[in-house]
Design a protein around this motif. Structure first.
Motif, PDB file in Angstrom:
ATOM      1  N   ALA A  97       0.830  -1.209   0.000  1.00 22.19           N
ATOM      2  CA  ALA A  97       0.000   0.000   0.000  1.00 22.19           C
ATOM      3  C   ALA A  97       0.863   1.257   0.000  1.00 22.19           C
ATOM      4  CB  ALA A  97      -0.927  -0.008   1.216  1.00 22.19           C
ATOM      5  N   LEU A  98       1.893   1.258   0.837  1.00 23.63           N
ATOM      6  CA  LEU A  98       2.763   2.427   0.949  1.00 23.63           C
ATOM      7  C   LEU A  98       3.472   2.722  -0.367  1.00 23.63           C
ATOM      8  CD1 LEU A  98       4.231   4.571   2.693  1.00 23.63           C
ATOM      9  CD2 LEU A  98       5.932   2.797   3.230  1.00 23.63           C
ATOM     10  N   TYR A  99       4.153   1.723  -0.918  1.00 21.32           N
ATOM     11  CA  TYR A  99       4.909   1.952  -2.143  1.00 21.32           C
ATOM     12  C   TYR A  99       3.992   2.096  -3.352  1.00 21.32           C
ATOM     13  CZ  TYR A  99       8.965   0.580   0.643  1.00 21.32           C
ATOM     14  OH  TYR A  99       9.936   0.513   1.606  1.00 21.32           O
ATOM     15  N   GLY A 100       2.869   1.385  -3.334  1.00 20.07           N
ATOM     16  CA  GLY A 100       1.943   1.491  -4.454  1.00 20.07           C
ATOM     17  C   GLY A 100       1.342   2.874  -4.584  1.00 20.07           C
ATOM     18  N   LEU A 101       1.086   3.523  -3.456  1.00 14.92           N
ATOM     19  CA  LEU A 101       0.475   4.852  -3.471  1.00 14.92           C
ATOM     20  C   LEU A 101       1.499   5.979  -3.630  1.00 14.92           C
ATOM     21  CD1 LEU A 101      -2.141   4.344  -0.610  1.00 14.92           C
ATOM     22  CD2 LEU A 101      -2.563   4.326  -3.078  1.00 14.92           C
ATOM     23  N   THR A 102       2.779   5.668  -3.411  1.00 13.33           N
ATOM     24  CA  THR A 102       3.783   6.740  -3.415  1.00 13.33           C
ATOM     25  C   THR A 102       4.876   6.582  -4.458  1.00 13.33           C
ATOM     26  OG1 THR A 102       5.148   5.597  -1.741  1.00 13.33           O
ATOM     27  CG2 THR A 102       3.443   7.100  -0.941  1.00 13.33           C
ATOM     28  N   SER A 103       5.033   5.409  -5.064  1.00 10.85           N
ATOM     29  CA  SER A 103       6.182   5.172  -5.946  1.00 10.85           C
ATOM     30  C   SER A 103       6.194   6.125  -7.141  1.00 10.85           C
ATOM     31  CB  SER A 103       6.191   3.719  -6.431  1.00 10.85           C
ATOM     32  OG  SER A 103       5.002   3.415  -7.138  1.00 10.85           O
ATOM     33  N   THR A 104       5.034   6.361  -7.747  1.00 13.15           N
ATOM     34  CA  THR A 104       4.971   7.282  -8.883  1.00 13.15           C
ATOM     35  C   THR A 104       5.336   8.694  -8.463  1.00 13.15           C
ATOM     36  OG1 THR A 104       3.265   5.920  -9.925  1.00 13.15           O
ATOM     37  CG2 THR A 104       3.505   8.183 -10.717  1.00 13.15           C
ATOM     38  N   PHE A 105       4.811   9.129  -7.304  1.00 10.10           N
ATOM     39  CA  PHE A 105       5.103  10.464  -6.796  1.00 10.10           C
ATOM     40  C   PHE A 105       6.598  10.616  -6.493  1.00 10.10           C
ATOM     41  CE2 PHE A 105       5.766  13.136  -3.005  1.00 10.10           C
ATOM     42  CZ  PHE A 105       5.312  14.355  -3.479  1.00 10.10           C
ATOM     43  N   VAL A 106       7.172   9.622  -5.836  1.00  6.19           N
ATOM     44  CA  VAL A 106       8.595   9.687  -5.479  1.00  6.19           C
ATOM     45  C   VAL A 106       9.463   9.657  -6.736  1.00  6.19           C
ATOM     46  CG1 VAL A 106      10.477   8.492  -4.281  1.00  6.19           C
ATOM     47  CG2 VAL A 106       8.229   8.689  -3.197  1.00  6.19           C
ATOM     48  N   ALA A 107       9.077   8.846  -7.725  1.00  6.34           N
ATOM     49  CA  ALA A 107       9.848   8.797  -8.970  1.00  6.34           C
ATOM     50  C   ALA A 107       9.874  10.159  -9.654  1.00  6.34           C
ATOM     51  CB  ALA A 107       9.268   7.739  -9.907  1.00  6.34           C
ATOM     52  N   ARG A 108       8.756  10.870  -9.595  1.00  9.85           N
ATOM     53  CA  ARG A 108       8.718  12.207 -10.209  1.00  9.85           C
ATOM     54  C   ARG A 108       9.511  13.210  -9.385  1.00  9.85           C
ATOM     55  NH1 ARG A 108       2.221  12.165 -11.493  1.00  9.85           N
ATOM     56  NH2 ARG A 108       2.295  10.791 -13.316  1.00  9.85           N
ATOM     57  N   LYS A 109       9.384  13.147  -8.061  1.00 11.72           N
ATOM     58  CA  LYS A 109      10.082  14.093  -7.201  1.00 11.72           C
ATOM     59  C   LYS A 109      11.597  13.911  -7.282  1.00 11.72           C
ATOM     60  CE  LYS A 109       7.023  16.790  -5.404  1.00 11.72           C
ATOM     61  NZ  LYS A 109       7.115  18.256  -5.630  1.00 11.72           N
ATOM     62  N   THR A 110      12.030  12.673  -7.400  1.00 12.89           N
ATOM     63  CA  THR A 110      13.477  12.420  -7.523  1.00 12.89           C
ATOM     64  C   THR A 110      13.953  12.544  -8.970  1.00 12.89           C
ATOM     65  OG1 THR A 110      13.024  10.025  -7.687  1.00 12.89           O
ATOM     66  CG2 THR A 110      13.559  10.910  -5.496  1.00 12.89           C
ATOM     67  N   ARG A 111      13.018  12.791  -9.874  1.00 11.76           N
ATOM     68  CA  ARG A 111      13.319  13.007 -11.289  1.00 11.76           C
ATOM     69  C   ARG A 111      13.960  11.792 -11.955  1.00 11.76           C
ATOM     70  NH1 ARG A 111      15.506  19.321 -11.364  1.00 11.76           N
ATOM     71  NH2 ARG A 111      13.654  20.211 -10.354  1.00 11.76           N
ATOM     72  N   VAL A 112      13.541  10.615 -11.534  1.00 17.58           N
ATOM     73  CA  VAL A 112      14.019   9.401 -12.199  1.00 17.58           C
ATOM     74  C   VAL A 112      12.934   8.796 -13.085  1.00 17.58           C
ATOM     75  CG1 VAL A 112      15.598   8.879 -10.312  1.00 17.58           C
ATOM     76  CG2 VAL A 112      13.331   7.824 -10.332  1.00 17.58           C
ATOM     77  N   ALA A 113      11.730   9.381 -13.061  1.00 13.33           N
ATOM     78  CA  ALA A 113      10.629   8.837 -13.851  1.00 13.33           C
ATOM     79  C   ALA A 113      10.795   9.198 -15.325  1.00 13.33           C
ATOM     80  CB  ALA A 113       9.292   9.365 -13.332  1.00 13.33           C
ATOM     81  N   LYS A 114      10.631   8.213 -16.175  1.00 12.06           N
ATOM     82  CA  LYS A 114      10.648   8.475 -17.605  1.00 12.06           C
ATOM     83  C   LYS A 114       9.335   9.139 -18.007  1.00 12.06           C
ATOM     84  CE  LYS A 114      11.399   4.159 -18.701  1.00 12.06           C
ATOM     85  NZ  LYS A 114      11.674   2.915 -19.447  1.00 12.06           N
ATOM     86  N   THR A 115       9.390   9.975 -19.015  1.00 16.39           N
ATOM     87  CA  THR A 115       8.157  10.580 -19.515  1.00 16.39           C
ATOM     88  C   THR A 115       7.262   9.487 -20.082  1.00 16.39           C
ATOM     89  OG1 THR A 115       9.204  10.976 -21.661  1.00 16.39           O
ATOM     90  CG2 THR A 115       9.270  12.764 -20.043  1.00 16.39           C
ATOM     91  N   ARG A 116       5.970   9.677 -19.905  1.00 19.96           N
ATOM     92  CA  ARG A 116       5.028   8.673 -20.392  1.00 19.96           C
ATOM     93  C   ARG A 116       5.070   8.629 -21.916  1.00 19.96           C
ATOM     94  NH1 ARG A 116       1.802   5.475 -18.207  1.00 19.96           N
ATOM     95  NH2 ARG A 116       2.216   6.418 -16.173  1.00 19.96           N
ATOM     96  N   PRO A 117       5.164   7.429 -22.502  1.00 19.46           N
ATOM     97  CA  PRO A 117       5.296   7.336 -23.963  1.00 19.46           C
ATOM     98  C   PRO A 117       4.054   7.861 -24.669  1.00 19.46           C
ATOM     99  CG  PRO A 117       4.861   5.171 -23.012  1.00 19.46           C
ATOM    100  CD  PRO A 117       5.119   6.101 -21.868  1.00 19.46           C
TER     101      PRO A 117
END
Length: 585
Positions: free
Chosen positions: A386-406
């Protein structure tokens, strides 16, 4: 006499219904989670708890029998790890190999020691039992890590590091747990325990590699007919698991993982066929296991340990994981943001739950019960997912490691007009890739500064290229049925059937079957080709469409593109790409 024969059958009359409920919830839960874009584990565990301890609809131990249920759970976990191993490509992991190795060794050791100490302080259990709980909580698992990676979309090598760690930590953690269990029951010395770790991992790796080698030889020399490849590979995974398990309990997990890893990285035979099949089987096994294990939860025990379990989970999340990652990434060449994201990703999943359930039963049979084991581990699974599922996308964006959505488009064609269409999409800042087996088309695309795929369609390079360009959907622009079929098979594996489109075949081509969703409404391939040759493509507005012109794409204000599968939007603000199609009348 007849009563003695018929009574067992009557007592199990509800078993087919229970199996049907488990299958329905297992597949349906994953489908719903995919639609809602949430981790499927949450829905599956919730469904299992509801049909098990809450409403008492199914009782796995009574209906399946503990002697059959728990060994089958362990085997099913092994098959999941085989499927996960098939996704471990060495060429995807370049910069992060040393990091993965340290995460599953040094990192696992740190997590175990901190979990062991925290458990001993928080719960009224023996030192040996605390060590066992800490060992089980080392296990993460691909069944939760990979879906979270699909949501968060971290860049490389972070994504590959987490994928590799999630798969490799399972046999390592399970081996550590079985050694601690043996030490708890038999009071083995540390030296003997270390030897058992080496034997377990070595036996598993050897058995898995041996079966994989035999499978490669059988496929290479065509000893196995094509229609038997899938069941033969699945049977091979079962054989590898059973052979290793005869040497050491839980060595089968390493065996199936190693078999998948070897098959994924060999060059002797193509592996895409049994990879796709194993993924399908994996979804069914995953759903079934989570429903079964959720139904085994004792809610009273879960509630009883929950406050202390929350503290333990917080220690693992905020102390153990950061320390493990820091020690594992020293000198690994990763950027600070990648390290921060790695610190925030350590969910527990199906393997931890299954191992806890099996070990709890074994301890009870040995007269040394540990009732806290299962509820603590299930609490960790539920809370961390629950914790990682609800926050992983947010954390990936905040840390700027998220790839742009294709949002790109792959045009799959051996026709020249595909290059013209790709050119006009690229001019409007839409990522586009020309996929062709024709050298002429590839060179034409390159000459205009376009991206073109010039490797074999069935190569793993296609997946890497689609990801690198940011392709969301593909469109088959061809009247060659063999070419369409070949490309559709490989593109569907990566993009999904919902993102594969195909221009309609001509009305008189009855044998040409659509391999994807219909693109561009009623526009056929011959009309598209004729229009492209006679008038080309242009950008206009929906209100300015005239005559027989057909809208193909809508270029949105945010620089994304939509396919026009029906009538175009007449709004003047909508920009469309159209060929000048002449009427055949």
């Amino acid at each position: 006499m007849f009563d003695d024969v018929l009574w067992p059958l009557a007592s199990n009359s509800g078993l087919p219904l229970s199996i049907a409920i488990i299958a329905l919830l297992g597949v349906g839960g994953q489908w719903l989670a995919n639609r809602l874009r949430i981790p499927g584990v949450l829905l599956l565990l919730t469904a299992g708890i509801l049909v098990g301890p809450v409403f008492d609809i199914i009782s796995p131990e009574e209906e399946f029998g503990a002697d059959v249920l728990f060994p089958e759970v362990s085997l099913a976990v092994g098959l999941l790890l085989y499927e996960g191993g098939l996704g471990l490509k060495l060429d995807r992991l370049t910069a992060g190999r040393s990091v993965v190795l340290r995460l599953v060794t040094i990192g696992a050791l740190v997590t175990w020691l901190i979990g062991w100490g925290a458990t001993a302080l928080l719960f009224d259990v023996s030192t040996g039992h605390a060590a066992l709980i800490g060992a089980v909580l080392v296990v993460s698992g691909p069944t939760v890590v990979i879906p979270l990676l699909h949501l968060a979309r971290p860049r490389e090598p972070t994504g590959s590091i987490l994928r590799w760690e999630g798969i490799m930590i399972d046999p390592v953690g399970a081996t550590l747990a079985i050694v601690v269990l043996d030490a708890t029951i038999d009071n083995n010395s540390p030296g003997a325990a270390a030897l058992q770790v080496a034997i377990t991992l070595g036996a598993g790796a050897l058995a898995g590699a041996a079966v994989a080698g035999f499978a490669m030889a059988a496929l290479h020399f065509h000893w196995i007919p094509d229609q038997f490849i899938n069941p033969a590979m699945l049977a091979g995974a079962v054989i590898a698991y059973a052979a290793a398990d005869q040497i050491r309990p839980e060595a089968g997990l390493m065996a199936t993982t190693m078999m998948g890893l070897v098959l994924a990285n060999q060059r002797l035979v193509p592996n895409h066929q049994f990879t796709a099949f194993s993924e399908d089987v994996g979804y069914l096994i995953l759903g079934t296991l989570f429903i079964l294990l959720g139904a085994l939860v004792d809610l009273d025990e879960l509630v009883g340990v929950f406050p202390e379990a929350l503290i333990l989970i917080a220690i693992l999340v905020f102390i153990a994981r950061p320390i493990a990652v820091l020690l594992s990434t020293v000198g690994g060449g990763l950027q600070r943001n990648d390290i921060l994201f790695l610190m925030w990703m350590a969910p527990r999943g199906i393997v931890a739950a299954a191992v806890a359930t099996v070990f709890s039963r074994q301890l009870a049979d040995e007269g040394d019960p540990l009732p806290e084991l299962v509820p603590i581990v299930f609490a960790a699974v539920i809370v961390t997912v629950a914790l990682y599922g609800l926050t992983s996308t947010f954390v990936a964006r905040k840390t700027r490691v998220a790839k742009t959505r294709p949002n790109g488009v792959a045009l799959v064609s051996n026709s020249h007009f595909a290059v013209d269409l790709a050119d006009i999409l690229a001019a409007n800042e839409i990522p586009v890739l020309v996929v062709s087996t024709s050298n002429t088309i590839q060179k034409a695309a390159f000459s205009r500064g376009l991206l073109a795929y010039d490797r074999p369609i069935d190569s793993h390079d296609l997946d890497l290229t689609l990801d690198g360009v940011g392709i969301e959907r593909a469109i088959l622009l061809t009247d060659d049925e063999n070419f369409a079929s070949h490309c559709a098979h490989h593109l569907t594996e990566h993009l999904g059937r919902a993102n594969l489109f195909q221009v309609r075949p001509d009305e008189d081509d009855d044998d040409f079957e659509l391999r994807g969703r219909s693109a561009f409404g009623d526009l056929t391939y011959s009309l598209l080709a004729t229009g492209a040759r006679s008038g080309g493509f242009r950008v206009t507005t929906g209100a300015e469409l005239e005559g027989d012109a057909k809208a193909l794409f809508v270029l949105n204000d945010d620089r994304t593109v939509s396919l026009v599968t029906g009538a175009p939007d007449p709004d003047e603000s909508v920009i469309v790409v159209t060929p000048k199609v002449r009427s055949e009348s």
